[in-house]
Write a protein that holds these residues in place. Structure first.
Motif, PDB file in Angstrom:
ATOM      1  N   GLN A   1       0.820  -1.216   0.000  1.00 41.89           N
ATOM      2  CA  GLN A   1       0.000   0.000   0.000  1.00 41.89           C
ATOM      3  C   GLN A   1       0.853   1.265   0.000  1.00 41.89           C
ATOM      4  OE1 GLN A   1      -2.628  -0.377   3.385  1.00 41.89           O
ATOM      5  NE2 GLN A   1      -3.397  -2.346   2.644  1.00 41.89           N
ATOM      6  N   ASP A   2       2.162   1.115   0.111  1.00 41.35           N
ATOM      7  CA  ASP A   2       3.042   2.283   0.219  1.00 41.35           C
ATOM      8  C   ASP A   2       3.755   2.535  -1.111  1.00 41.35           C
ATOM      9  OD1 ASP A   2       5.553   3.818   0.761  1.00 41.35           O
ATOM     10  OD2 ASP A   2       4.720   3.810   2.798  1.00 41.35           O
ATOM     11  N   ALA A   3       3.484   3.674  -1.722  1.00 37.95           N
ATOM     12  CA  ALA A   3       4.027   3.966  -3.054  1.00 37.95           C
ATOM     13  C   ALA A   3       5.553   3.983  -3.057  1.00 37.95           C
ATOM     14  CB  ALA A   3       3.486   5.304  -3.549  1.00 37.95           C
ATOM     15  N   LEU A   4       6.159   4.493  -1.981  1.00 36.49           N
ATOM     16  CA  LEU A   4       7.618   4.558  -1.946  1.00 36.49           C
ATOM     17  C   LEU A   4       8.228   3.153  -1.904  1.00 36.49           C
ATOM     18  CD1 LEU A   4      10.155   6.311  -1.814  1.00 36.49           C
ATOM     19  CD2 LEU A   4       9.961   6.298   0.683  1.00 36.49           C
ATOM     20  N   LEU A   5       7.672   2.288  -1.072  1.00 36.54           N
ATOM     21  CA  LEU A   5       8.182   0.918  -0.990  1.00 36.54           C
ATOM     22  C   LEU A   5       7.934   0.169  -2.299  1.00 36.54           C
ATOM     23  CD1 LEU A   5       6.985   0.028   2.621  1.00 36.54           C
ATOM     24  CD2 LEU A   5       9.284   0.729   1.903  1.00 36.54           C
ATOM     25  N   LEU A   6       6.818   0.477  -2.933  1.00 39.33           N
ATOM     26  CA  LEU A   6       6.449  -0.176  -4.188  1.00 39.33           C
ATOM     27  C   LEU A   6       7.410   0.183  -5.316  1.00 39.33           C
ATOM     28  CD1 LEU A   6       4.183  -2.106  -4.833  1.00 39.33           C
ATOM     29  CD2 LEU A   6       2.741  -0.181  -5.458  1.00 39.33           C
ATOM     30  N   SER A   7       8.158   1.262  -5.137  1.00 37.28           N
ATOM     31  CA  SER A   7       9.116   1.659  -6.176  1.00 37.28           C
ATOM     32  C   SER A   7      10.469   0.961  -5.999  1.00 37.28           C
ATOM     33  CB  SER A   7       9.307   3.179  -6.155  1.00 37.28           C
ATOM     34  OG  SER A   7       9.976   3.558  -4.950  1.00 37.28           O
ATOM     35  N   ASP A   8      10.618   0.143  -4.964  1.00 36.26           N
ATOM     36  CA  ASP A   8      11.896  -0.549  -4.714  1.00 36.26           C
ATOM     37  C   ASP A   8      11.966  -1.831  -5.548  1.00 36.26           C
ATOM     38  OD1 ASP A   8      14.010  -2.150  -3.531  1.00 36.26           O
ATOM     39  OD2 ASP A   8      13.953  -0.770  -1.840  1.00 36.26           O
ATOM     40  N   SER A   9      12.982  -1.911  -6.403  1.00 42.29           N
ATOM     41  CA  SER A   9      13.118  -3.076  -7.291  1.00 42.29           C
ATOM     42  C   SER A   9      13.276  -4.387  -6.539  1.00 42.29           C
ATOM     43  CB  SER A   9      14.330  -2.891  -8.212  1.00 42.29           C
ATOM     44  OG  SER A   9      14.144  -1.769  -9.027  1.00 42.29           O
ATOM     45  N   ARG A  10      13.870  -4.327  -5.346  1.00 40.40           N
ATOM     46  CA  ARG A  10      14.050  -5.570  -4.573  1.00 40.40           C
ATOM     47  C   ARG A  10      12.701  -6.215  -4.259  1.00 40.40           C
ATOM     48  NH1 ARG A  10      17.445  -1.948  -2.794  1.00 40.40           N
ATOM     49  NH2 ARG A  10      19.687  -2.386  -2.763  1.00 40.40           N
ATOM     50  N   LEU A  11      11.713  -5.375  -3.953  1.00 39.96           N
ATOM     51  CA  LEU A  11      10.383  -5.896  -3.636  1.00 39.96           C
ATOM     52  C   LEU A  11       9.818  -6.667  -4.831  1.00 39.96           C
ATOM     53  CD1 LEU A  11       7.885  -6.114  -1.805  1.00 39.96           C
ATOM     54  CD2 LEU A  11       7.165  -3.879  -2.658  1.00 39.96           C
ATOM     55  N   HIS A  12       9.993  -6.125  -6.020  1.00 38.27           N
ATOM     56  CA  HIS A  12       9.458  -6.775  -7.217  1.00 38.27           C
ATOM     57  C   HIS A  12      10.189  -8.077  -7.528  1.00 38.27           C
ATOM     58  CE1 HIS A  12       6.615  -3.575  -8.282  1.00 38.27           C
ATOM     59  NE2 HIS A  12       7.497  -2.799  -7.670  1.00 38.27           N
ATOM     60  N   LEU A  13      11.500  -8.077  -7.350  1.00 35.33           N
ATOM     61  CA  LEU A  13      12.264  -9.314  -7.567  1.00 35.33           C
ATOM     62  C   LEU A  13      11.877 -10.376  -6.540  1.00 35.33           C
ATOM     63  CD1 LEU A  13      15.753  -7.760  -8.381  1.00 35.33           C
ATOM     64  CD2 LEU A  13      14.287  -9.027  -9.972  1.00 35.33           C
ATOM     65  N   PHE A  14      11.653  -9.940  -5.307  1.00 32.22           N
ATOM     66  CA  PHE A  14      11.243 -10.856  -4.241  1.00 32.22           C
ATOM     67  C   PHE A  14       9.893 -11.497  -4.557  1.00 32.22           C
ATOM     68  CE2 PHE A  14       8.920 -11.679  -0.291  1.00 32.22           C
ATOM     69  CZ  PHE A  14       9.844 -12.386   0.470  1.00 32.22           C
ATOM     70  N   LEU A  15       8.963 -10.686  -5.061  1.00 34.51           N
ATOM     71  CA  LEU A  15       7.593 -11.160  -5.296  1.00 34.51           C
ATOM     72  C   LEU A  15       7.420 -11.898  -6.613  1.00 34.51           C
ATOM     73  CD1 LEU A  15       5.572  -8.012  -4.143  1.00 34.51           C
ATOM     74  CD2 LEU A  15       5.772 -10.186  -2.921  1.00 34.51           C
ATOM     75  N   GLN A  16       8.297 -11.629  -7.595  1.00 32.12           N
ATOM     76  CA  GLN A  16       8.004 -12.140  -8.942  1.00 32.12           C
ATOM     77  C   GLN A  16       9.149 -12.923  -9.581  1.00 32.12           C
ATOM     78  OE1 GLN A  16       5.978  -8.636 -10.979  1.00 32.12           O
ATOM     79  NE2 GLN A  16       4.277 -10.061 -10.715  1.00 32.12           N
ATOM     80  N   THR A  17      10.189 -13.247  -8.815  1.00 37.28           N
ATOM     81  CA  THR A  17      11.229 -14.160  -9.306  1.00 37.28           C
ATOM     82  C   THR A  17      11.613 -15.087  -8.166  1.00 37.28           C
ATOM     83  OG1 THR A  17      13.264 -13.011  -8.597  1.00 37.28           O
ATOM     84  CG2 THR A  17      12.226 -12.226 -10.642  1.00 37.28           C
ATOM     85  N   GLN A  18      12.416 -16.081  -8.481  1.00 40.67           N
ATOM     86  CA  GLN A  18      12.892 -16.975  -7.440  1.00 40.67           C
ATOM     87  C   GLN A  18      14.378 -16.703  -7.149  1.00 40.67           C
ATOM     88  OE1 GLN A  18      10.150 -19.247  -6.466  1.00 40.67           O
ATOM     89  NE2 GLN A  18      11.380 -18.975  -4.649  1.00 40.67           N
ATOM     90  N   LEU A  19      14.872 -15.520  -7.514  1.00 40.87           N
ATOM     91  CA  LEU A  19      16.278 -15.187  -7.272  1.00 40.87           C
ATOM     92  C   LEU A  19      16.573 -15.193  -5.776  1.00 40.87           C
ATOM     93  CD1 LEU A  19      16.859 -12.155  -9.698  1.00 40.87           C
ATOM     94  CD2 LEU A  19      17.637 -14.507 -10.020  1.00 40.87           C
ATOM     95  N   SER A  20      17.798 -15.581  -5.437  1.00 39.08           N
ATOM     96  CA  SER A  20      18.230 -15.533  -4.037  1.00 39.08           C
ATOM     97  C   SER A  20      18.465 -14.075  -3.638  1.00 39.08           C
ATOM     98  CB  SER A  20      19.545 -16.304  -3.883  1.00 39.08           C
ATOM     99  OG  SER A  20      20.573 -15.604  -4.585  1.00 39.08           O
TER     100      SER A  20
END
Length: 201
Positions: A107-126
């Protein structure tokens, strides 16, 4: 008008399907499926499924906090020495806490702009590979990583679609390409088959 369009954006996140995974003969851990369904322009993929364990959530929270020092991040469910992975109540309590954590973060726009969050949610990268990708030390970009993970895991609606597609060379069919997912039956389970409406949110 822009405000109205913004209200129509949604992100559904479900943390579900806890499974015990064996690291070696002495150590086991639980991982959880994270299902995302969204129409938000912030996301590269509109639906995705990955599996993550508790300590990866801890890593994510630390990284988000170090990048957004002025934001008070929501807490993760506490790591208790009495946590018993064979106790369904313990596991479900943690699962709910992890889901609430992600719901608040998304729900937080600033956190949503962090690429780490997207990689965490949408890839299986370590975590190490996510850091390398975000800091430009990999040949692939954040969007590349998310799209290539999605193409490896599109096992629905029919498996034969992979062979017809053929545009990702032959290696999109090889089992070794789902390297981050452990045993192959795990990667098949990430087919995002349940509709979000049928789950409690």
């Amino acid at each position: 008008l822009i405000f109205i369009m913004h209200l129509q954006e949604f992100v559904t996140v479900l943390v579900r399907d806890p499974r015990i995974q064996k690291e070696d003969s002495w150590h086991s851990y639980i991982d959880y499926e994270i299902f995302i369904h969204t129409n938000s322009i912030c996301f590269t993929r509109k639906t995705s499924c990955v599996r993550r364990r508790y300590r990866e959530f801890v890593w994510l929270r630390q990284r988000l906090q170090s990048n957004a020092v002025l934001i008070q991040l929501p807490e993760l469910p506490s790591k208790t020495p009495f946590f018993n992975m064979n106790n369904p109540n313990h596991v479900d309590h943690r699962r709910q806490g992890l889901q609430e954590f992600l719901e608040k973060i998304l729900q937080d726009a600033l956190l949503l702009s962090d690429s780490r969050l997207h990689l965490f949610l949408q890839t299986q990268l370590s975590p190490e590979d996510m850091e390398a990708c975000v800091s430009g030390q990999t040949k692939y970009s954040v969007a590349d990583a998310i799209l290539s993970f999605a193409s490896l895991n599109r096992r629905f609606p029919i498996e034969d679609e992979e062979s017809k597609k053929g545009k990702n060379d032959a290696d999109s069919d090889s089992e070794s390409s789902s390297s981050g997912l452990g045993p192959s039956d795990d990667s098949i389970s990430c087919g995002c088959k349940a509709s979000p409406a049928s789950e409690e949110s």
